[in-house]
Design an enzyme around this catalytic site. Structure first.
Site, PDB file in Angstrom:
ATOM      1  N   SER A  93      38.026  40.485  32.666  1.00  0.00           N
ATOM      2  CA  SER A  93      38.788  39.607  33.562  1.00  0.00           C
ATOM      3  C   SER A  93      39.003  38.266  32.875  1.00  0.00           C
ATOM      4  CB  SER A  93      38.009  39.370  34.858  1.00  0.00           C
ATOM      5  OG  SER A  93      38.444  38.156  35.454  1.00  0.00           O
ATOM      6  N   HIS A 121      42.259  42.584  32.959  1.00  0.00           N
ATOM      7  CA  HIS A 121      42.264  42.273  34.391  1.00  0.00           C
ATOM      8  C   HIS A 121      42.718  40.836  34.560  1.00  0.00           C
ATOM      9  CE1 HIS A 121      40.928  42.944  38.550  1.00  0.00           C
ATOM     10  NE2 HIS A 121      40.398  41.741  38.521  1.00  0.00           N
ATOM     11  N   ASP A 143      43.422  37.899  37.085  1.00  0.00           N
ATOM     12  CA  ASP A 143      43.104  37.448  38.446  1.00  0.00           C
ATOM     13  C   ASP A 143      44.077  36.362  38.890  1.00  0.00           C
ATOM     14  OD1 ASP A 143      39.662  37.935  37.761  1.00  0.00           O
ATOM     15  OD2 ASP A 143      40.825  38.946  39.308  1.00  0.00           O
ATOM     16  N   MET A 185      45.318  33.871  41.830  1.00  0.00           N
ATOM     17  CA  MET A 185      44.784  33.216  43.042  1.00  0.00           C
ATOM     18  C   MET A 185      45.720  32.091  43.477  1.00  0.00           C
ATOM     19  SD  MET A 185      40.768  32.958  41.999  1.00  0.00           S
ATOM     20  CE  MET A 185      39.924  34.380  41.290  1.00  0.00           C
ATOM     21  N   HIS A 215      45.413  41.531  39.726  1.00  0.00           N
ATOM     22  CA  HIS A 215      44.676  41.532  40.998  1.00  0.00           C
ATOM     23  C   HIS A 215      45.174  40.341  41.804  1.00  0.00           C
ATOM     24  CE1 HIS A 215      40.447  40.788  42.960  1.00  0.00           C
ATOM     25  NE2 HIS A 215      41.364  41.116  43.839  1.00  0.00           N
ATOM     26  N   MET A 238      45.080  37.949  44.524  1.00  0.00           N
ATOM     27  CA  MET A 238      44.288  37.335  45.591  1.00  0.00           C
ATOM     28  C   MET A 238      45.134  36.215  46.195  1.00  0.00           C
ATOM     29  SD  MET A 238      40.669  37.362  43.573  1.00  0.00           S
ATOM     30  CE  MET A 238      41.531  37.537  42.004  1.00  0.00           C
ATOM     31  N   MET A 295      35.623  45.165  45.669  1.00  0.00           N
ATOM     32  CA  MET A 295      35.067  43.886  45.246  1.00  0.00           C
ATOM     33  C   MET A 295      33.551  43.900  45.397  1.00  0.00           C
ATOM     34  SD  MET A 295      37.523  42.086  44.143  1.00  0.00           S
ATOM     35  CE  MET A 295      36.608  40.559  43.897  1.00  0.00           C
ATOM     36  N   GLY A 354      37.345  34.849  44.350  1.00  0.00           N
ATOM     37  CA  GLY A 354      37.646  33.423  44.161  1.00  0.00           C
ATOM     38  C   GLY A 354      37.078  32.859  42.880  1.00  0.00           C
ATOM     39  N   GLY A 369      34.482  33.559  39.137  1.00  0.00           N
ATOM     40  CA  GLY A 369      33.677  34.404  38.270  1.00  0.00           C
ATOM     41  C   GLY A 369      32.238  33.914  38.270  1.00  0.00           C
ATOM     42  N   ASP A 380      34.830  45.402  40.797  1.00  0.00           N
ATOM     43  CA  ASP A 380      35.184  44.089  40.279  1.00  0.00           C
ATOM     44  C   ASP A 380      34.230  43.009  40.775  1.00  0.00           C
ATOM     45  OD1 ASP A 380      38.199  42.005  40.657  1.00  0.00           O
ATOM     46  OD2 ASP A 380      36.421  41.823  39.381  1.00  0.00           O
ATOM     47  N   GLY A 395      30.589  40.547  39.118  1.00  0.00           N
ATOM     48  CA  GLY A 395      29.139  40.511  38.909  1.00  0.00           C
ATOM     49  C   GLY A 395      28.613  41.560  37.959  1.00  0.00           C
ATOM     50  N   GLY A 432      33.951  39.687  33.707  1.00  0.00           N
ATOM     51  CA  GLY A 432      34.609  38.455  33.253  1.00  0.00           C
ATOM     52  C   GLY A 432      33.647  37.545  32.513  1.00  0.00           C
ATOM     53  N   SER A 433      32.780  36.866  33.262  1.00  0.00           N
ATOM     54  CA  SER A 433      31.918  35.848  32.629  1.00  0.00           C
ATOM     55  C   SER A 433      30.924  36.477  31.651  1.00  0.00           C
ATOM     56  CB  SER A 433      31.165  35.066  33.714  1.00  0.00           C
ATOM     57  OG  SER A 433      30.502  35.961  34.595  1.00  0.00           O
TER      58      SER A 433
END
Ligand code: DX5
Ligand code: ZN
Length: 225
Positions: A8, A33, A35, A37, A66, A68, A137, A142, A144, A175, A177, A197-198
């Protein structure tokens, strides 16, 4: 069969976005991915079709957008025009979900429906035959860097069992964590695509981290093409 890895870009260094997208691609990522927002559906603002089009120029990997955002139907065509192969919309935000899914497919992309952690699988039932993938999810959308909400792993297992039992042509994406430490367990749920992601972009060597995570998935079964 295990999953392909979907880095992500939310946690990427946006000042080096093109280079980092290339690095995860070289590391063996299966899709990117993206994101999106809007500051309304979630309390964060990220990027739109223009940045998606820029990413399109630096990789051949599928772009998994994705959305959001409130009223996602307004922007589906713009993201497909920007080069997105996959578009997912939240069941909590799409007032005319069936029509929006039909349009995503009509305009040539794979259509996905997203459930927030507290939204039950029952919300998917009437749309499941019409979608190409379901995105579950495992964090509240909102941001990462959050911790995986563990009960969602069972939600993935339940959806996997239903898709297999009913022979549905629906892939499953999880998606939020996901880290190197929990990746094998997440892969064991039967998800087809796993977002992280992170845990990737927060490391010093994005390519090497991606390579290690892809290897974990390969060890969990042949990586889905
Ligand atoms: C959150 C996004 C996720 C997030 C995943 O709203 O949809 O894709 O970026 O990031 P990590 O892997 O850091 O939870
Ligand atoms: Zn996402």
């Amino acid at each position: 069969m295990a999953a392909s890895l979907a880095p992500s870009i939310l946690s990427a260094d946006f000042a080096r976005l093109g280079e980092e997208v290339r690095e995860v691609a070289e590391g063996g990522a299966g899709l990117i991915h993206v994101d999106v927002m809007d500051g309304h559906f979630v309390n964060n603002i990220t990027l739109g079709p223009a940045v998606t089009a820029a990413i399109r120029k630096v990789t051949d990997l599928p772009l998994d957008c994705h959305l959001m955002i409130e009223k996602p139907e307004r922007y589906v065509e713009a993201f497909i025009d920007a080069g997105a192969e996959m578009i997912s919309v939240h069941v909590e935000a799409a007032r005319h979900l069936h029509g929006t899914i039909q349009n995503i497919r009509k305009w040539g992309a794979k259509a996905g429906v997203v459930l927030n952690p507290a939204t039950p699988l029952s919300a998917l039932q009437d749309i499941l035959p019409d979608v190409d993938f379901g995105l579950l999810m495992s964090v509240n959308p909102g941001f990462g860097g959050q911790s995986l909400i563990r009960p969602v792993l069972d939600k993935v297992r339940q959806l996997r069992a239903q898709v297999d039992r009913e022979g549905l042509d629906c892939r499953i994406e999880i998606d939020g964590g996901v880290t190197e430490d929990n990746l094998a367990e997440v892969a064991s749920t039967g998800a087809d695509m796993i977002v992280s992601g992170s845990a990737i972009f927060g490391t010093d060597d994005v390519r090497a981290t991606t390579r290690r995570m892809v290897r974990i998935l390969a060890d969990a079964g042949e990586v889905r093409a």
